[in-house]
Design an enzyme around this catalytic site. Structure first.
Site, PDB file in Angstrom:
ATOM      1  N   VAL A 114       0.815  -1.219   0.000  1.00 57.18           N
ATOM      2  CA  VAL A 114       0.000   0.000   0.000  1.00 57.18           C
ATOM      3  C   VAL A 114       0.850   1.270   0.000  1.00 57.18           C
ATOM      4  O   VAL A 114       0.354   2.346  -0.310  1.00 57.18           O
ATOM      5  CB  VAL A 114      -0.985   0.009   1.198  1.00 57.18           C
ATOM      6  CG1 VAL A 114      -1.941  -1.190   1.115  1.00 57.18           C
ATOM      7  CG2 VAL A 114      -0.256   0.014   2.544  1.00 57.18           C
ATOM      8  N   LYS A 115       2.111   1.150   0.379  1.00 51.49           N
ATOM      9  CA  LYS A 115       3.060   2.282   0.391  1.00 51.49           C
ATOM     10  C   LYS A 115       2.444   3.551   0.978  1.00 51.49           C
ATOM     11  O   LYS A 115       2.630   4.644   0.441  1.00 51.49           O
ATOM     12  CB  LYS A 115       3.602   2.536  -1.021  1.00 51.49           C
ATOM     13  CG  LYS A 115       4.461   1.380  -1.558  1.00 51.49           C
ATOM     14  CD  LYS A 115       5.184   1.727  -2.853  1.00 51.49           C
ATOM     15  CE  LYS A 115       6.063   0.606  -3.369  1.00 51.49           C
ATOM     16  NZ  LYS A 115       5.350  -0.634  -3.756  1.00 51.49           N
TER      17      LYS A 115
END
Lengths: 318, 318
Positions: A114-115
């Site tokens: 998901v960074k």
């Protein structure tokens, strides 16, 4: 969604056990591409002009469950990239959540790619969304239930603390972006800050953030994303972060080879998990499998691709 | 969701027109907190033990629509922070999508505060999800339909190109994180890289990325997130990025005052939009409104808070 028990061991210990169980440090990236999903799966659902996002998301989930069934004998870890689900709106995010549930039911470790990264109060919401829980009146819900997520460190320590705290509370893991696999990654990440490159400074911080998260096997629940496409950087990063598990993208479609990733591992043969997405999911569509199998035998192609990737990595670990 | 026409002007021109129309450069951050939403709204829905995420998301959407109705006479821009929706799982993301639709129907400009950033193929999926479109067989769908989004530049130029291309194609905007408002932001962003701080290098790049996106009013569709809590940095950033619209968070709850933000504007009185979230949405709960109004008159508190914020900013622009 059911509330999952919090009685778990350190994430890095879970990871090492899972890797040993199947003798595989391969991570299959569950990055759905609607266009590349075989028609045999699409035909199970009726395509409605009005509900195209729902239709695509149901197709994606069905494809993912078939892929998960296929790869579970060979690998311990999957990594859905949420961007390829957000592309189908909230229906796509539904498919993302259901994919995580299904993979965990099959005993797989799920890394949500998901960074995320934001100011502290917002980071807390992201952390609880992806690896924590939310309280609604007196009810506790698990929004996404990943075992670990990737996070972006650009905002500094206070933006990471909520992820660290949530990981500790629920025995989850985080992987901090240290050196990414894309061609432009050096533009900021390799910039010289005094005598060090920026990504080396991030690596030092990652080592420090992870010090209190070390499990029985000597590895930390705070890992690092390190692109395999820059093998000359990896040995140095291995020394800066000896206890960090490296999540290594870029194998296969992004061009990294087994040789490139050799330096990601410690002498104990541990310390790295290697991710491939398109080269496994759509093996039927790429060399050398497309001639042997073709789309009707996509399952055979995917199975052979994952077995071969396991073998290639085992060879370099000998 | 309906397909929105692409016949629009440059995003920065849309922004300037909208600001002039209501004489307001205030951005209301739609950051729902279930706990702080008044019971009068919650009572419209039945809380089900089994469907708590759906219940919370419906409450949030109802709250948002009431807030939007309330503020639309005074402001032109809203900024939902997606983390506070992801916290409620895919149902929360449904509320995020519906909030965007509702705000746009009311003629508001919507900035999706998503801070996405990833390798090129993934960034393309994010860009199409949030400011673009997705093709499913022969159907074109708009997954989230924001007018602009925030993006994280840590991965470099190739990770931003998909956002730039998508913004150009659909006349949307992007705001690149240059200097964030959190206390630890300096840890990496202020690091000296030769003679410049890292965030100054990002600012120079943002100026370069935005050069081909300048509209009739002289501003670029490629803006910058610049925290108001570091007023000594702002004048320098204003010079480095003269054509960038600054999205300035941190007003109100995060501690920045009207004085702090004065340097964000150009001499033409344009060039910055100022965001506040908690201090508007939950004004009933904070000084000076909580004594005057309290929760039963939350609408009056929110309305007065937004009017006062407009006035404070107009004063410094004189």
């Amino acid at each position: 969604m059911a509330v999952v028990s919090d009685i778990r061991e350190n994430f890095a210990d879970q990871l090492v056990s899972a890797i040993r169980r199947k003798n595989s440090c391969v991570v299959v990236g569950l990055d759905p591409s609607f266009k590349l999903i075989p028609d045999t799966i699409k035909q199970k659902f009726s395509a409605s002009q009005k509900q195209a996002l729902e239709y695509a998301s149901r197709v994606i989930l069905e494809f993912n469950t078939q892929v998960i069934d296929l790869i579970t004998p060979y690998v311990s870890i999957v990594k859905p990239q949420i961007a390829f689900y957000e592309l189908y709106g909230w229906w796509g995010v539904w498919a993302y959540a259901e994919t995580i549930q299904y993979a965990r039911q099959k005993g797989l470790i799920v890394i949500g790619d998901v960074k995320r990264g934001d100011v502290p109060s917002t980071a807390e919401a992201y952390a609880n969304a992806h690896i924590g829980e939310v309280h609604i009146d007196n009810i506790v819900e698990i929004p996404f239930a990943a075992d670990a997520i990737t996070v972006n460190p650009l905002l500094g320590t206070d933006s990471l603390i909520p992820f660290l705290q949530t990981a500790r509370k629920h025995n989850k893991g985080i992987f901090i972006l240290v050196k990414t696999s894309n061609p432009s990654s050096g533009e900021l990440q390799d910039i010289m800050c005094g005598t060090k490159k920026l990504h080396e400074i991030i690596a030092e911080k990652t080592h420090a953030w992870g010090k209190d998260f070390i499990g029985k096997q000597g590895y930390s629940a705070v890992g690092a994303v390190v692109g395999a496409t820059f093998s000359h950087e990896i040995s140095k990063l291995r020394k800066i972060m000896p206890a960090a598990y490296f999540l290594v993208p870029g194998y296969g479609a992004q061009g990294a080879t087994a040789k490139d990733i050799a330096h990601c591992f410690n002498p104990d043969g541990l310390g790295a998990i290697i991710s491939a997405s398109r080269s496994i999911l759509y093996a039927y569509n790429i060399s050398p499998w497309e001639k042997k199998y073709g789309i009707s035998a996509w399952k055979d192609a995917t199975q052979e691709a994952v077995i071969k990737m396991n073998e290639e990595i085992r060879k370099i670990l000998k």
